[in-house]
Design a protein around this motif. Sequence first.
Motif, PDB file in Angstrom:
ATOM      1  N   THR A  58      -4.179  -6.570 -12.730  1.00  0.00           N
ATOM      2  CA  THR A  58      -4.587  -5.312 -13.352  1.00  0.00           C
ATOM      3  C   THR A  58      -5.601  -4.588 -12.477  1.00  0.00           C
ATOM      4  N   ALA A  59      -5.870  -3.327 -12.831  1.00  0.00           N
ATOM      5  CA  ALA A  59      -6.842  -2.541 -12.068  1.00  0.00           C
ATOM      6  C   ALA A  59      -8.225  -3.173 -12.124  1.00  0.00           C
ATOM      7  N   ASP A  60      -8.606  -3.681 -13.312  1.00  0.00           N
ATOM      8  CA  ASP A  60      -9.925  -4.309 -13.449  1.00  0.00           C
ATOM      9  C   ASP A  60     -10.026  -5.565 -12.596  1.00  0.00           C
ATOM     10  N   ASP A  61      -8.943  -6.365 -12.618  1.00  0.00           N
ATOM     11  CA  ASP A  61      -8.957  -7.589 -11.807  1.00  0.00           C
ATOM     12  C   ASP A  61      -8.977  -7.251 -10.314  1.00  0.00           C
ATOM     13  N   GLY A  62      -8.229  -6.200  -9.939  1.00  0.00           N
ATOM     14  CA  GLY A  62      -8.212  -5.783  -8.539  1.00  0.00           C
ATOM     15  C   GLY A  62      -9.582  -5.329  -8.065  1.00  0.00           C
ATOM     16  N   MET A  63     -10.263  -4.525  -8.893  1.00  0.00           N
ATOM     17  CA  MET A  63     -11.609  -4.063  -8.524  1.00  0.00           C
ATOM     18  C   MET A  63     -12.607  -5.214  -8.523  1.00  0.00           C
ATOM     19  N   ALA A  64     -12.422  -6.184  -9.418  1.00  0.00           N
ATOM     20  CA  ALA A  64     -13.294  -7.361  -9.439  1.00  0.00           C
ATOM     21  C   ALA A  64     -13.126  -8.177  -8.160  1.00  0.00           C
ATOM     22  N   GLY A  82     -12.163  -6.911  -5.339  1.00  0.00           N
ATOM     23  CA  GLY A  82     -12.774  -6.079  -4.299  1.00  0.00           C
ATOM     24  C   GLY A  82     -14.281  -6.285  -4.222  1.00  0.00           C
ATOM     25  N   ARG A  83     -14.928  -6.376  -5.392  1.00  0.00           N
ATOM     26  CA  ARG A  83     -16.380  -6.614  -5.414  1.00  0.00           C
ATOM     27  C   ARG A  83     -16.717  -7.993  -4.850  1.00  0.00           C
ATOM     28  N   LYS A  84     -15.829  -8.955  -5.121  1.00  0.00           N
ATOM     29  CA  LYS A  84     -16.038 -10.302  -4.598  1.00  0.00           C
ATOM     30  C   LYS A  84     -15.921 -10.311  -3.071  1.00  0.00           C
ATOM     31  N   LEU A  85     -14.892  -9.597  -2.553  1.00  0.00           N
ATOM     32  CA  LEU A  85     -14.718  -9.525  -1.104  1.00  0.00           C
ATOM     33  C   LEU A  85     -15.862  -8.766  -0.434  1.00  0.00           C
ATOM     34  N   GLN A  86     -16.415  -7.771  -1.138  1.00  0.00           N
ATOM     35  CA  GLN A  86     -17.512  -6.971  -0.577  1.00  0.00           C
ATOM     36  C   GLN A  86     -18.725  -7.831  -0.240  1.00  0.00           C
ATOM     37  N   LYS A  87     -18.857  -8.955  -0.954  1.00  0.00           N
ATOM     38  CA  LYS A  87     -19.997  -9.834  -0.730  1.00  0.00           C
ATOM     39  C   LYS A  87     -19.794 -10.771   0.462  1.00  0.00           C
ATOM     40  N   GLN A  88     -18.560 -10.791   0.980  1.00  0.00           N
ATOM     41  CA  GLN A  88     -18.290 -11.674   2.115  1.00  0.00           C
ATOM     42  C   GLN A  88     -18.899 -11.110   3.401  1.00  0.00           C
ATOM     43  N   ALA A  89     -19.228 -12.009   4.317  1.00  0.00           N
ATOM     44  CA  ALA A  89     -19.908 -11.596   5.562  1.00  0.00           C
ATOM     45  C   ALA A  89     -19.042 -10.711   6.433  1.00  0.00           C
ATOM     46  N   TYR A  90     -17.721 -10.868   6.357  1.00  0.00           N
ATOM     47  CA  TYR A  90     -16.833 -10.117   7.238  1.00  0.00           C
ATOM     48  C   TYR A  90     -16.535  -8.703   6.751  1.00  0.00           C
ATOM     49  N   ALA A  91     -16.864  -8.397   5.486  1.00  0.00           N
ATOM     50  CA  ALA A  91     -16.499  -7.102   4.900  1.00  0.00           C
ATOM     51  C   ALA A  91     -17.643  -6.096   5.003  1.00  0.00           C
ATOM     52  N   LYS A  92     -17.354  -4.943   5.597  1.00  0.00           N
ATOM     53  CA  LYS A  92     -18.324  -3.851   5.632  1.00  0.00           C
ATOM     54  C   LYS A  92     -18.161  -2.956   4.409  1.00  0.00           C
ATOM     55  N   HIS A  93     -16.902  -2.632   4.089  1.00  0.00           N
ATOM     56  CA  HIS A  93     -16.625  -1.809   2.911  1.00  0.00           C
ATOM     57  C   HIS A  93     -15.225  -2.130   2.390  1.00  0.00           C
ATOM     58  N   VAL A  94     -15.105  -2.246   1.077  1.00  0.00           N
ATOM     59  CA  VAL A  94     -13.822  -2.572   0.443  1.00  0.00           C
ATOM     60  C   VAL A  94     -13.453  -1.454  -0.522  1.00  0.00           C
ATOM     61  N   PHE A 106       5.253   1.223  -4.646  1.00  0.00           N
ATOM     62  CA  PHE A 106       4.020   0.783  -4.006  1.00  0.00           C
ATOM     63  C   PHE A 106       3.346  -0.308  -4.832  1.00  0.00           C
ATOM     64  N   VAL A 107       2.498  -1.067  -4.159  1.00  0.00           N
ATOM     65  CA  VAL A 107       1.690  -2.095  -4.821  1.00  0.00           C
ATOM     66  C   VAL A 107       0.223  -1.738  -4.649  1.00  0.00           C
ATOM     67  N   ALA A 108      -0.608  -2.237  -5.525  1.00  0.00           N
ATOM     68  CA  ALA A 108      -2.049  -2.023  -5.402  1.00  0.00           C
ATOM     69  C   ALA A 108      -2.573  -2.809  -4.191  1.00  0.00           C
ATOM     70  N   THR A 109      -3.509  -2.232  -3.509  1.00  0.00           N
ATOM     71  CA  THR A 109      -4.056  -2.882  -2.308  1.00  0.00           C
ATOM     72  C   THR A 109      -5.571  -2.782  -2.265  1.00  0.00           C
ATOM     73  N   LEU A 110      -6.152  -3.626  -1.438  1.00  0.00           N
ATOM     74  CA  LEU A 110      -7.575  -3.548  -1.108  1.00  0.00           C
ATOM     75  C   LEU A 110      -7.681  -3.297   0.386  1.00  0.00           C
ATOM     76  N   GLU A 111      -8.326  -2.169   0.735  1.00  0.00           N
ATOM     77  CA  GLU A 111      -8.533  -1.833   2.143  1.00  0.00           C
ATOM     78  C   GLU A 111      -9.914  -2.345   2.562  1.00  0.00           C
ATOM     79  N   VAL A 112      -9.924  -3.342   3.443  1.00  0.00           N
ATOM     80  CA  VAL A 112     -11.177  -3.988   3.854  1.00  0.00           C
ATOM     81  C   VAL A 112     -11.548  -3.509   5.259  1.00  0.00           C
ATOM     82  N   GLN A 113     -12.643  -2.754   5.336  1.00  0.00           N
ATOM     83  CA  GLN A 113     -13.192  -2.387   6.650  1.00  0.00           C
ATOM     84  C   GLN A 113     -14.040  -3.544   7.139  1.00  0.00           C
ATOM     85  N   LEU A 114     -13.744  -4.012   8.325  1.00  0.00           N
ATOM     86  CA  LEU A 114     -14.376  -5.229   8.840  1.00  0.00           C
ATOM     87  C   LEU A 114     -15.714  -4.944   9.529  1.00  0.00           C
ATOM     88  N   GLN A 115     -16.593  -5.923   9.479  1.00  0.00           N
ATOM     89  CA  GLN A 115     -17.787  -5.876  10.306  1.00  0.00           C
ATOM     90  C   GLN A 115     -17.364  -6.042  11.767  1.00  0.00           C
TER      91      GLN A 115
END
Length: 293
Positions: free
Chosen positions: A62-68, A70-82, A111-120
């Motif tokens: 779901t959209a809520d799970d997808g955004m959740a 995304g927030r989890k990935l945002q906390k990872q060291a490799y992610a600059k922006h999700v 189309f499918v929902a995606t998370l665009e991760v900008q890397l450090q």
Amino acid sequence: MAKKRKAASRRSGMQTVILCISTAMVLILLGFVVLSVLTARNLSICVKENLTLTVMLNDSVTADDGMALGRKLQKQAYAKHVTYISKEQALQEEIREMGVDSLEFLDQNPFVATLEVQLQADYANSDSLKHVLQQLSKNKRQVTEVVYQKDLMDDVNRNLQRVSLVLLVLAVLLIFISYSLISNTVRLSVYSRRFDIHTMKLVGASWGFIRKPFLKQALGVGFGASLLACVVLGAVVYGLYRYQPGIEQFITWRELAVTAVSVFVFGFVIVLLCTLISVNKFLRMTAGELYKI
């Protein structure tokens, strides 16, 4: 006698001015190289951080799970922006860019929902991404596939390494050339006063006493040349700020400060070192040797 002293003083002052200008010209080139190296580093970081990792999500997410997620990935060291992109957003982007609505030909949104991760920048390479992909692939319940432009990333890193190597070699060569040019200029300045050095030796002056006025003059030349070089570099950067919008994100106050400090350090160290070597050379010479050179 007074006229001779006045003429000698005028010649000495002119030599100091010429030495200052000559040294400043070399320091300007050196400053440009330092600034180029720092700017290239910022540019490489910007290019790497624009490389994205596309995480494709399962249709059941779901959209809520997808955004959740995304927030989890945002906390990872490799992610600059999700950024979370829903199926509807992806469809609207296709309509806006291609002018074609896929729903006119298909019964459902392709189309499918995606998370665009900008890397450090430190993680924008194949070796680091292997661990990132392994970590994301474990979440098979939500993630179906992870896509990134491997060839583009490898090409970017390869080209940036080449540019960095060229700039490093250029910096080393210019430091060597700078030393040679400033050394020759300083040696000529000291050469014109070699008999003054010998005269002071004859009256019993110590080597430290003889060196003192030369080193004091070297400090003045180093400061004046460095200040002049910084003014010229500052004027060039100001022109870039005015006529090249966006350059300020690559040439910040930190880069300007490091360049200015580098110019002053090189200016003082090289001029003082060259003066010390030249004065010591003439101090070790006898009167006969002075007349032969």
